[in-house]
Design a protein around this motif. Structure first.
Motif, mmCIF file in Angstrom:
data_model
loop_
_atom_site.group_PDB
_atom_site.id
_atom_site.type_symbol
_atom_site.label_atom_id
_atom_site.label_comp_id
_atom_site.label_asym_id
_atom_site.label_seq_id
_atom_site.Cartn_x
_atom_site.Cartn_y
_atom_site.Cartn_z
ATOM 1 N N ALA A 525 68.980 36.974 57.270
ATOM 2 C CA ALA A 525 70.293 37.154 56.631
ATOM 3 C C ALA A 525 71.180 35.940 56.876
ATOM 4 O O ALA A 525 71.899 35.483 55.967
ATOM 5 N N SER A 526 71.109 35.382 58.091
ATOM 6 C CA SER A 526 71.928 34.211 58.428
ATOM 7 C C SER A 526 71.551 32.999 57.592
ATOM 8 O O SER A 526 72.409 32.177 57.237
ATOM 9 N N GLY A 527 70.256 32.886 57.280
ATOM 10 C CA GLY A 527 69.799 31.692 56.576
ATOM 11 C C GLY A 527 69.914 31.744 55.070
ATOM 12 O O GLY A 527 69.600 30.767 54.388
ATOM 13 N N LEU A 528 70.367 32.856 54.528
ATOM 14 C CA LEU A 528 70.468 32.979 53.071
ATOM 15 C C LEU A 528 71.671 32.217 52.528
ATOM 16 O O LEU A 528 72.745 32.217 53.137
ATOM 17 N N SER A 529 71.481 31.589 51.380
ATOM 18 C CA SER A 529 72.590 30.943 50.679
ATOM 19 C C SER A 529 73.145 31.931 49.661
ATOM 20 O O SER A 529 72.420 32.390 48.776
ATOM 21 N N VAL A 530 74.406 32.304 49.808
ATOM 22 C CA VAL A 530 74.982 33.323 48.931
ATOM 23 C C VAL A 530 76.176 32.759 48.165
ATOM 24 O O VAL A 530 76.935 31.942 48.686
ATOM 25 N N GLN A 531 76.322 33.222 46.926
ATOM 26 C CA GLN A 531 77.418 32.766 46.069
ATOM 27 C C GLN A 531 78.353 33.921 45.686
ATOM 28 O O GLN A 531 79.567 33.770 45.706
ATOM 29 N N LYS A 532 77.756 35.065 45.332
ATOM 30 C CA LYS A 532 78.561 36.180 44.854
ATOM 31 C C LYS A 532 79.345 36.822 45.989
ATOM 32 O O LYS A 532 78.879 36.882 47.121
ATOM 33 N N GLU A 533 80.521 37.310 45.629
ATOM 34 C CA GLU A 533 81.400 37.887 46.630
ATOM 35 C C GLU A 533 80.771 39.111 47.308
ATOM 36 O O GLU A 533 80.895 39.302 48.521
ATOM 37 N N GLN A 534 80.068 39.970 46.500
ATOM 38 C CA GLN A 534 79.477 41.161 47.091
ATOM 39 C C GLN A 534 78.364 40.815 48.078
ATOM 40 O O GLN A 534 78.164 41.512 49.087
ATOM 41 N N SER A 535 77.655 39.705 47.820
ATOM 42 C CA SER A 535 76.621 39.258 48.755
ATOM 43 C C SER A 535 77.248 38.743 50.041
ATOM 44 O O SER A 535 76.742 38.996 51.141
ATOM 45 N N LYS A 536 78.363 38.037 49.911
ATOM 46 C CA LYS A 536 79.057 37.535 51.104
ATOM 47 C C LYS A 536 79.533 38.687 51.979
ATOM 48 O O LYS A 536 79.422 38.640 53.211
ATOM 49 N N ARG A 537 80.072 39.736 51.325
ATOM 50 C CA ARG A 537 80.558 40.886 52.088
ATOM 51 C C ARG A 537 79.416 41.569 52.828
ATOM 52 O O ARG A 537 79.553 41.977 53.982
ATOM 53 N N LEU A 538 78.276 41.702 52.134
ATOM 54 C CA LEU A 538 77.139 42.389 52.738
ATOM 55 C C LEU A 538 76.583 41.592 53.917
ATOM 56 O O LEU A 538 76.254 42.156 54.971
ATOM 57 N N ARG A 539 76.494 40.274 53.765
ATOM 58 C CA ARG A 539 75.996 39.447 54.871
ATOM 59 C C ARG A 539 76.972 39.491 56.047
ATOM 60 O O ARG A 539 76.558 39.542 57.207
ATOM 61 N N GLN A 540 78.273 39.479 55.746
ATOM 62 C CA GLN A 540 79.259 39.525 56.817
ATOM 63 C C GLN A 540 79.169 40.829 57.602
ATOM 64 O O GLN A 540 79.345 40.854 58.825
ATOM 65 N N GLU A 541 78.848 41.907 56.886
ATOM 66 C CA GLU A 541 78.677 43.200 57.564
ATOM 67 C C GLU A 541 77.528 43.134 58.566
ATOM 68 O O GLU A 541 77.627 43.665 59.674
#
Length: 566
Positions: A525-541
């Motif tokens: 999860a830490s190494g994923l490159s994310v762009q969409k806001e919902q993906s950022k929220r999920l990774r932050q969780e």
């Protein structure tokens, strides 16, 4: 014959007579051992005639049937005493008034009250119909429903209830109450679950309108013809319940219960059906004037316009407000209700907002349930729709107050993942089947060992390790998947490990194995490159919970070791 003051079987003291039938009397009795009042039905074996034998056997069959039942809306049979010439059936004493008496005294009842009664009666039918084999009540009417002083209902008189026999083509006897009984009650075919739905619909119609279907000259009319203040939703429900053809009624009381719990949500669909009927009538009239060529041309043009409009409605720009997006997607579903694209757009809008509470759930399920039977399960887009619905529940579902439980989310997600899992034809057509099946394995595990705890079946160490192997295999195959798909599963694994830590420790699952899986998910999860806001929220969780979950796992195994050491 028992007299006032008589004591039956050494414990039931007769206090007074409260009812009488052809071959039976009903008494109020006091259980002197429990200091509790019961109703006692006295059945007399009057002679050796065939009619007497049939009547007695019918009453005994009723008692035997009811003795197996256990539901708040059904009276209990607690004892059957056979004294050769007389049979005594001891049952719940139901204090209150029948709905027929209430109708007679007060007239038509308020819709909100009838709706509450309808849900109680529907719940009782759901219970009866779920027996093995199903029990068909067959005689729902206001006279057979008692309202207790606190407001709860009890269904009485199971004299003509029967167990459903799948191979029968029709009932052997014509039974039921004229006016409430469905067409199949009259021997045209076998009564079934839908027959009870018909009688319930007629009962609700009577309660709302005061129009007694037993009266000569009675003619069924929609409830709003009697009272325009009644809602369209309630009218649509009753009209569907009382359709003459069983195929046009609700297929089950569970389906009926959903509409009773959301009567306002079916109003739009009801209006749409009415408009379609009007359009069909106008279309038929216009065909007498228009030529076949003109008709074909109009249909082609109309089809093209609808397709173009559908594409516009499902391709809104990102700056469009959330409310306008949802409204547009609903309009698109109105054009092509069996095209999964608009449903997927609604789910994506919810994901973008990071919400899927009870209101969104009710709104979406009303649309989905109204059209789900028309979906082509061989279509990969339909499979993706079921995967996305399941994932939505799995990751976002909350109650009205914003709270949630992981087990609750899993329970709601399970049916949608199960549709894809059971459809083996999707293996090649749908690229996301393995991911969907991984969610199914997690949900299935919960359903078996946690949600259905009455089975007293506990997960073993081997069960947990088998689940871990399935998850690890899917994680290996996720390298090329989208960021959001990966993060949703990673978060699900996180929640699974945290939620099941006590169970895993108690059956001896190796802590190192659990920590290794937690660390793997965290790293990926830490190494994923994310762009969409919902993906950022999920990774932050995931990032926010990592330390707390890791410490909780350490404490659980440490505490377990202390207990084992004494």
């Amino acid at each position: 014959m028992a007299g006032i003051g008589a004591v039956i079987d050494g414990k039931y003291e007769i206090l007074k007579q409260i009812g009488q039938g052809g071959m039976s009397r009903v008494y109020l009795a006091m259980d002197n051992r429990l200091n509790k009042q019961w109703a006692v039905k006295e059945i007399l074996r009057q002679g050796a005639g065939e009619k007497d034998t049939v009547a007695v056997n019918s009453l005994l069959a009723e008692a035997g049937l009811m003795k197996r039942l256990d539901h708040p809306a059904l009276p209990r049979i607690v004892d059957i005493i056979d004294n050769e010439d007389t049979i005594y059936v001891v049952m719940d004493y139901i204090e209150g008034e029948s709905l027929e008496y209430i109708l007679k005294e007060q007239g038509p009842q308020p819709e909100s009250l009838v709706l509450d009664w309808a849900r109680q009666l529907c719940d009782a039918f759901i219970y009866l119909h779920s027996r093995k084999p199903p029990i068909i009540y067959r005689d729902m009417k206001p006279a057979n429903v008692m309202r207790k002083p606190e407001g709860n209902l009890k269904v009485v008189d199971f004299g003509i209830a029967r167990e459903y026999k799948e191979k029968n083509t029709q009932d052997t006897t014509v039974l039921g109450t004229r006016g409430y009984a469905s067409p199949e009650h009259y021997g045209l075919r076998q009564t079934d679950i839908r027959s009870d739905i018909f009688t319930l619909g007629m009962t609700l119609h009577h309660l709302l309108t005061g129009a007694d279907p037993r009266e000569e000259g009675y003619r069924y009319l929609p409830i709003r013809r009697f009272n325009p203040r009644l809602t369209e939703g309630m009218e649509a429900i009753i009209d569907k319940c009382t359709a003459l053809d069983p195929a046009d009624r609700y297929r089950s009381c569970k389906e009926l219960m959903y509409d009773l719990e959301h009567p306002d949500l079916i109003t739009v669909n009801y209006r749409r059906r009415q408009k379609r009927r009007l359009a069909a009538f106008l279309g038929a009239a216009s065909l007498t004037i228009l030529t076949l060529t003109a008709g074909v041309l109009c249909r082609v043009v109309s089809g093209n316009l609808n397709h173009n409009r559908y594409d516009r409605l499902t391709s809104v720009v990102s700056s469009t407000s959330f409310e306008d997006k949802i409204s547009g997607y609903k309009n698109a579903i109105g054009l092509y209700p069996f095209d999964p694209r608009a449903y997927l757009c609604i789910l994506e809008a919810y994901e973008s907002e990071g919400i899927f509470g009870k209101n969104q759930n009710d709104e979406f399920l009303a649309l989905y349930n109204a059209h789900k039977d028309g979906f082509d399960l061989r279509d990969a887009k339909v499979a993706d729709l079921h995967y996305r619905i399941g994932r939505m529940y799995f990751s976002y579902y909350t109650g009205e107050d914003g709270s949630y439980s992981f087990a609750g989310r899993v329970q709601k997600a399970y049916p949608f993942f199960a549709i894809n899992y059971e459809n083996q034809e999707l293996s090649e057509a749908y690229s996301g089947k393995k991911l969907s099946d991984c969610y199914y394995q997690i949900c299935s595990f919960y359903k078996r060992y946690i949600l259905e705890s009455v089975t007293v079946e506990e997960a073993s160490r081997e069960d947990y390790e088998g689940l871990f192997s399935s998850v690890e295999e899917t994680l290996k195959e996720m390298k090329g998947a989208g960021a959001y798909d990966c993060l949703a599963l990673y978060n699900g694994v996180f929640l699974l490990l945290y939620d099941q830590r006590l169970g895993m420790q108690s059956v001896g699952v190796d802590m190192a194995r659990v920590q290794e899986l937690l660390e793997q998910v965290y790293r990926e999860a830490s190494g994923l490159s994310v762009q969409k806001e919902q993906s950022k929220r999920l990774r932050q969780e995931i990032m926010d919970n990592y330390e707390a979950y890791r410490e909780a796992l350490n404490r659980t195994w440490a505490n377990g070791a202390l207990k084992e050491g004494g």
